[in-house]
Design a protein around this motif. Structure first.
Motif, PDB file in Angstrom:
ATOM      1  N   SER A 264      -1.257   3.880   1.967  1.00 31.23           N
ATOM      2  CA  SER A 264      -1.647   2.929   0.923  1.00 31.23           C
ATOM      3  C   SER A 264      -0.735   1.706   1.010  1.00 31.23           C
ATOM      4  N   GLY A 265      -1.107   0.640   0.281  1.00 36.71           N
ATOM      5  CA  GLY A 265      -0.257  -0.552   0.270  1.00 36.71           C
ATOM      6  C   GLY A 265       1.142  -0.251  -0.238  1.00 36.71           C
ATOM      7  N   GLY A 266       1.235   0.572  -1.269  1.00 36.56           N
ATOM      8  CA  GLY A 266       2.552   0.919  -1.803  1.00 36.56           C
ATOM      9  C   GLY A 266       3.395   1.688  -0.802  1.00 36.56           C
ATOM     10  N   GLU A 267       2.767   2.582  -0.049  1.00 39.01           N
ATOM     11  CA  GLU A 267       3.496   3.340   0.962  1.00 39.01           C
ATOM     12  C   GLU A 267       3.977   2.427   2.086  1.00 39.01           C
ATOM     13  N   LYS A 268       3.137   1.471   2.465  1.00 40.34           N
ATOM     14  CA  LYS A 268       3.558   0.513   3.491  1.00 40.34           C
ATOM     15  C   LYS A 268       4.763  -0.298   3.001  1.00 40.34           C
ATOM     16  N   GLN A 269       4.720  -0.737   1.739  1.00 44.57           N
ATOM     17  CA  GLN A 269       5.818  -1.548   1.237  1.00 44.57           C
ATOM     18  C   GLN A 269       7.088  -0.725   1.103  1.00 44.57           C
ATOM     19  N   ARG A 270       6.973   0.549   0.743  1.00 41.60           N
ATOM     20  CA  ARG A 270       8.155   1.410   0.677  1.00 41.60           C
ATOM     21  C   ARG A 270       8.736   1.649   2.070  1.00 41.60           C
ATOM     22  N   THR A 271       7.863   1.781   3.059  1.00 43.07           N
ATOM     23  CA  THR A 271       8.338   1.905   4.438  1.00 43.07           C
ATOM     24  C   THR A 271       9.064   0.635   4.856  1.00 43.07           C
TER      25      THR A 271
ATOM     26  N   VAL B 220      12.035  -8.036   3.088  1.00 44.18           N
ATOM     27  CA  VAL B 220      10.790  -7.384   2.695  1.00 44.18           C
ATOM     28  C   VAL B 220       9.739  -8.476   2.537  1.00 44.18           C
ATOM     29  N   PHE B 221       8.613  -8.341   3.258  1.00 40.45           N
ATOM     30  CA  PHE B 221       7.576  -9.372   3.262  1.00 40.45           C
ATOM     31  C   PHE B 221       6.300  -8.846   2.611  1.00 40.45           C
ATOM     32  N   GLN B 222       5.467  -9.760   2.109  1.00 32.74           N
ATOM     33  CA  GLN B 222       4.235  -9.341   1.453  1.00 32.74           C
ATOM     34  C   GLN B 222       3.259  -8.700   2.420  1.00 32.74           C
ATOM     35  N   ALA B 223       3.331  -9.059   3.701  1.00 31.37           N
ATOM     36  CA  ALA B 223       2.394  -8.524   4.693  1.00 31.37           C
ATOM     37  C   ALA B 223       2.901  -7.244   5.354  1.00 31.37           C
ATOM     38  N   PHE B 224       4.040  -6.706   4.893  1.00 33.80           N
ATOM     39  CA  PHE B 224       4.636  -5.454   5.350  1.00 33.80           C
ATOM     40  C   PHE B 224       5.246  -5.567   6.746  1.00 33.80           C
ATOM     41  N   ASN B 225       4.499  -6.143   7.724  1.00 38.27           N
ATOM     42  CA  ASN B 225       5.004  -6.357   9.094  1.00 38.27           C
ATOM     43  C   ASN B 225       5.458  -5.061   9.764  1.00 38.27           C
ATOM     44  N   LEU B 226       4.680  -4.010   9.587  1.00 38.63           N
ATOM     45  CA  LEU B 226       4.973  -2.740  10.254  1.00 38.63           C
ATOM     46  C   LEU B 226       4.304  -2.706  11.636  1.00 38.63           C
ATOM     47  N   PHE B 227       4.853  -1.875  12.522  1.00 40.82           N
ATOM     48  CA  PHE B 227       4.229  -1.640  13.829  1.00 40.82           C
ATOM     49  C   PHE B 227       3.129  -0.599  13.634  1.00 40.82           C
ATOM     50  N   ASN B 228       1.886  -0.972  13.890  1.00 42.51           N
ATOM     51  CA  ASN B 228       0.752  -0.100  13.589  1.00 42.51           C
ATOM     52  C   ASN B 228       0.696   1.155  14.435  1.00 42.51           C
TER      53      ASN B 228
ATOM     54  N   ASP C  95      -1.604  -3.162  -6.119  1.00 42.86           N
ATOM     55  CA  ASP C  95      -2.165  -3.127  -7.458  1.00 42.86           C
ATOM     56  C   ASP C  95      -1.026  -3.154  -8.474  1.00 42.86           C
ATOM     57  N   SER C  96      -1.381  -3.329  -9.736  1.00 46.59           N
ATOM     58  CA  SER C  96      -0.378  -3.548 -10.780  1.00 46.59           C
ATOM     59  C   SER C  96       0.618  -2.396 -10.888  1.00 46.59           C
ATOM     60  N   LYS C  97       0.128  -1.175 -10.894  1.00 44.08           N
ATOM     61  CA  LYS C  97       1.002  -0.007 -11.048  1.00 44.08           C
ATOM     62  C   LYS C  97       1.945   0.138  -9.867  1.00 44.08           C
ATOM     63  N   THR C  98       1.411  -0.002  -8.661  1.00 46.46           N
ATOM     64  CA  THR C  98       2.238   0.137  -7.459  1.00 46.46           C
ATOM     65  C   THR C  98       3.238  -1.000  -7.366  1.00 46.46           C
ATOM     66  N   GLY C  99       2.809  -2.216  -7.714  1.00 41.45           N
ATOM     67  CA  GLY C  99       3.725  -3.348  -7.703  1.00 41.45           C
ATOM     68  C   GLY C  99       4.883  -3.142  -8.649  1.00 41.45           C
ATOM     69  N   HIS C 100       4.605  -2.609  -9.821  1.00 36.53           N
ATOM     70  CA  HIS C 100       5.672  -2.334 -10.786  1.00 36.53           C
ATOM     71  C   HIS C 100       6.659  -1.318 -10.220  1.00 36.53           C
ATOM     72  N   ALA C 101       6.152  -0.300  -9.531  1.00 32.47           N
ATOM     73  CA  ALA C 101       7.019   0.725  -8.949  1.00 32.47           C
ATOM     74  C   ALA C 101       7.932   0.132  -7.875  1.00 32.47           C
ATOM     75  N   VAL C 102       7.399  -0.775  -7.057  1.00 30.43           N
ATOM     76  CA  VAL C 102       8.215  -1.410  -6.019  1.00 30.43           C
ATOM     77  C   VAL C 102       9.301  -2.286  -6.649  1.00 30.43           C
ATOM     78  N   LEU C 103       8.945  -3.030  -7.686  1.00 34.33           N
ATOM     79  CA  LEU C 103       9.940  -3.858  -8.382  1.00 34.33           C
ATOM     80  C   LEU C 103      11.034  -2.998  -9.006  1.00 34.33           C
ATOM     81  N   ALA C 104      10.640  -1.880  -9.605  1.00 33.42           N
ATOM     82  CA  ALA C 104      11.630  -0.983 -10.199  1.00 33.42           C
ATOM     83  C   ALA C 104      12.550  -0.410  -9.134  1.00 33.42           C
ATOM     84  N   LEU C 105      11.998  -0.121  -7.971  1.00 32.95           N
ATOM     85  CA  LEU C 105      12.809   0.399  -6.875  1.00 32.95           C
ATOM     86  C   LEU C 105      13.833  -0.640  -6.415  1.00 32.95           C
TER      87      LEU C 105
END
Length: 228
Positions: free
Chosen positions: A150-157, A95-103, A180-190
């Motif tokens: 959103s950024g959180g959705e990209k990171q979950r993908t 999992v990378f900070q830049a998501f690296n998804l195929f657009n 953002d802080s809330k979304t980052g916390h959710a990803v860490l919890a996941l």
């Protein structure tokens, strides 16, 4: 969190040198780290300390200059370069900070590409992709393109993609950096829930102090060395 099980990943006495002569830089210096099933390991340190180099060596993206790397019982240091893609494909999820998804692909298709690379039967790819997105709470966005997420959705993908092939090890490099802080916390919890519910070993490189709350163990690097 050390327990009776054997580590699923270990680096022993690794060093990493870049350049030569007066331009030589030692990015890592005699570093040893173990990672256990079901554990969340947090790797912290200032910018340029060697965190990402360490994670790249743990993930068989870089080779150490000296030292040994063992992944899922295999001594990677003894393997030919041609064998490393197989290790990354079957034993490691990234999992990378830049998501690296195929657009140009939907969330489901992004996950499906990796499943095809991992040799999943074609008839099962759609169902498996949806199941992985469901696992990260994103099945309702299966047909969305990255530009509409959103950024959180990209990171979950990206996390669903990392879970394709059910690797025993997940490596996350600054997974909350673009959130953002809330979304980052959710990803860490996941990530923590995945470790505790599925037994996956999770290593996170992060500057984010919120990550400390989900970690079983924290190591700090400075100038390429582990702080005692």
């Amino acid at each position: 969190m050390k327990n009776a099980t054997q580590p699923v990943l270990a680096v022993e006495g690794i060093s990493k040198l870049y350049g030569a002569g007066s331009n030589r830089v030692k990015a890592l210096d005699d570093v040893s780290v173990t990672l256990y099933p079901g554990e969340v390991l947090l790797i912290m340190g200032p910018s340029g300390s060697g965190k990402t180099t360490l994670l790249s060596i743990m993930g068989c993206i870089l080779r150490p200059t000296t030292g040994n790397v063992t992944v899922a019982g295999k001594c990677v240091s003894e393997l030919a370069e041609s064998a490393l893609p197989d290790i990354r494909r079957h034993d490691l999820g990234f999992v990378f900070q830049a998501f690296n998804l195929f657009n140009t692909l939907t969330a489901q298709e992004n996950v499906g590409v990796v499943l095809r690379l991992k040799g999943a039967p074609r008839r099962s790819i759609t169902a498996r992709s949806l199941a992985l997105l469901e696992q990260v709470g994103l099945a309702h966005r299966a047909n969305a393109y990255p530009r509409d997420m959103s950024g959180g959705e990209k990171q979950r993908t990206a996390l669903a993609r990392a879970l394709a092939g059910d690797p025993p090890i997940l490596l996350a490099d600054e997974p909350t950096a673009n959130l953002d802080s809330k979304t980052g916390h959710a990803v860490l919890a996941l990530l923590r829930n995945l470790a505790k519910e599925t037994g996956k070993a999770v290593a996170i490189v992060s500057h984010d102090p919120k990550a400390e709350a989900v970690a079983d163990r924290i190591i700090e690097i400075q100038d390429g060395r582990l702080l005692s």
